[in-house]
Structure formats: structure tokens, C-alpha cells
Design an enzyme around this catalytic site. Structure first.
Site, PDB file in Angstrom:
ATOM      1  N   SER A 101      40.821  35.610  36.472  1.00  0.00           N
ATOM      2  CA  SER A 101      39.799  36.673  36.339  1.00  0.00           C
ATOM      3  C   SER A 101      39.492  36.561  38.041  1.00  0.00           C
ATOM      4  CB  SER A 101      38.720  36.417  35.501  1.00  0.00           C
ATOM      5  OG  SER A 101      37.812  37.505  35.486  1.00  0.00           O
TER       6      SER A 101
ATOM      7  N   ASP B  10      41.859  42.842  26.232  1.00  0.00           N
ATOM      8  CA  ASP B  10      41.030  42.397  27.257  1.00  0.00           C
ATOM      9  C   ASP B  10      39.706  43.399  27.725  1.00  0.00           C
ATOM     10  OD1 ASP B  10      39.345  41.445  29.611  1.00  0.00           O
ATOM     11  OD2 ASP B  10      41.363  40.418  30.295  1.00  0.00           O
TER      12      ASP B  10
ATOM     13  N   HIS C 138      40.115  38.168  27.089  1.00  0.00           N
ATOM     14  CA  HIS C 138      39.782  37.628  28.588  1.00  0.00           C
ATOM     15  C   HIS C 138      39.500  36.046  28.443  1.00  0.00           C
ATOM     16  CE1 HIS C 138      39.288  38.386  32.584  1.00  0.00           C
ATOM     17  NE2 HIS C 138      38.193  37.894  32.655  1.00  0.00           N
TER      18      HIS C 138
END
Length: 282
Positions: A150, A226, A259
Site C-alpha cells: 500500500s 480490494d 487489502h
């Protein structure tokens, strides 16, 4: 402050360490984690640096990814950095939001007040931390790779693209691929670097590729389920930039994955194997 060991545990016949030191680049005390595989008892080993995402510390990857098993098999050390400077003197988001300030350093060198005195995470993870761990632990000089998730995926891409001779390979899970184009990135870069978007390009993976950056081999995994995929991560922009730049990149979408660290744990073995091959690990 000398390097202080906060915790040490046996792990897959290697050693998992958590350490603390006074960091000059960010002007505060920083904590980080190191996994030394069993091969490190015989001599220096290659190293993979890991950068985590928003709200994380060095411990998220260490405790949730399950990477030590694969690193021990491959003979690779793991170094996990924190995600921002810390301490009472370090400014935070004035509204207390989680996507900026403490836990959200974005791996840039801030130029704007009040952030510039501490938020120099790029210099910390690319220069200061590697110099420290290479001096303190049996790591092979010049044999390093970088990876992240991320915000940390953004950091790994930017560090790798800006330093093609420093890292043998780059990988990322769900990276913020074009921070200049997404809400998280525009907020962070606008505060840390000022309002002029042209100053953001040096900290944006897509822009770096468009501006001619070269890259070592690249592996990116993105979860198809995600929740941040379309608004924040924009992997299609990274894919297009890599294709146009002729960069050797494997960009995979993994259907059904979100995620979380469940996603990372599912594919971290493949990422470590990817880096091991390019690092010439055991």
C-alpha cells in the site's frame, strides 16, 4: 542512543529482533525489526527491506505476513522499517486523521513546515537504516531488494525507481501507484511537499516511469476485491507506464483478495522467491 535490542526470539532456526536507535535523518527515536536467517551464522546474507502501509509499524509485517519461513529457506535477511517518525515532538495530522502524519510518512523527504524537520522517511529507509544494519549485522554489502504494501508499496516503487543500482529487485502488494492522482497521495504530498504538483513527480511511481526512470525487475500483486482499488491504488496506471517504458514487470491481479495481511501472507512466499533469484541467495 546506541542500538538497543527490545526483543529477540528464535524463529525458523534464525533470529527475529526488534531494535531501537536515535535516527538523525528524522530527528527522533526509531524502532525497526530484523530477521536473520540461519545462514547468517555462517556469513553475510542478502537483505530484503520491507515498507509497510498506513497506520502500521514495523511489527505488522513481522507478526502477520509469515515471511520468516520463506526467508529462512532462501537465506535472506528481512528488515522492516517503521512508517513514520515518532515521538512527542513529531507533528501529526492537525485533525487527527489516520491517513496523514504519524504512521503515514509516505516515504518522502518533506520540504514544508512543520513536517520538514522530521518527515524525511526516504532518507531514513534508503540511506540511514541500511547503513546502520549493514554495519551491525552480517548482511552482504550491495545485495539488497525492496518491497512493501500500500503506502509502503508506493515507497518501495519510488525507492527502487530512484535507485536502480541500489536494489536488485522491487516488489509490491497493492501499491499506491500514482499518488499524485489519488486522495491519499494528494493530501500527503500536498502537505509534505507543497501545493505545486510538479514537485510531486519525483515521489510518484507512474510519473517517475513517464519521466524516464529505469528499474530493476518488478513484481506487483493486487487483490481484485480490494476496497481501495479504484479510488486510491490505480494499478492500471502503473501497468500502462511500465509497458510504455519497457520495464520488466509482472503485474498480477489476484481475484477475491482484499487489502489485508491475509492477502500478503498468501503470496509473500512467491515474492521472496522472486527476490532470492535476483539476489543470488542460498
Amino acid at each position: 542512543m546506541a542500538l538497543e535490542t527490545l526483543a529477540a526470539s528464535r524463529c525458523f532456526d534464525g533470529e527475529q529482533l526488534r531494535l531501537r536507535h536515535a535516527a538523525t535523518t528524522v530527528d527522533c527515536t526509531m524502532t525497526f525489526s530484523v530477521f536473520l536467517p540461519p545462514q547468517a551464522r555462517q556469513g553475510p546474507v542478502p537483505v530484503l527491506y520491507w515498507l509497510s502501509g498506513l497506520t502500521c509499524t514495523d511489527e505488522n509485517f513481522v507478526t502477520k505476513a509469515g515471511a520468516q519461513r520463506y526467508a529462512a529457506e532462501a537465506g535472506i535477511a528481512l528488515v522492516a522499517a517503521d512508517t513514520s517518525p515518532r515521538g512527542d515532538a513529531v507533528p501529526d495530522d492537525p485533525e487527527g486523521a489516520w491517513d496523514f502524519g504519524l504512521g503515514a510518512g509516505f516515504y518522502v523527504n518533506a520540504t514544508e513546515a512543520p513536517w520538514r524537520d522530521h518527515y524525511r522517511m526516504y532518507d531514513y529507509v534508503v540511506h540511514e537504516l541500511p547503513a546502520l544494519v549493514t554495519a551491525e549485522f552480517p548482511l552482504r554489502d550491495g545485495q539488497a531488494a525492496i518491497a512493501g504494501h500500500s503506502m509502503g508499496g508506493h515507497g518501495a516503487l519510488v525507492a527502487g525507481l530512484r535507485n536502480p543500482d541500489r536494489y536488485a529487485s522491487i516488489s509490491a502488494f497493492a501499491p499506491i501507484s500514482a499518488p499524485s492522482q489519488c486522495p491519499w497521495g494528494r493530501k500527503a504530498l500536498g502537505h509534505y511537499l507543497g501545493p505545486d504538483p510538479t514537485r510531486w513527480r519525483a515521489w510518484d511511481a507512474e510519473a517517475l516511469l513517464r519521466d524516464g526512470a529505469s528499474a530493476r525487475p518488478l513484481l506487483v500483486d493486487q487483490g481484485g476485491a480490494d476496497g481501495f482499488l479504484e479510488e486510491q491504488l490505480m494499478p492500471e496506471r502503473l501497468a500502462a507506464a511500465c509497458a510504455d517504458a519497457g520495464v520488466e514487470a509482472t503485474l498480477r491481479q489476484q481475484p477475491g483478495y482484499d487489502h489485508s495481511y491475509y492477502f500478503i501472507a498468501s503470496f509473500i512466499g512467491e515474492h521472496i522467491a522472486f527476490h532470492a533469484e535476483r539476489l543470488g541467495a542460498a
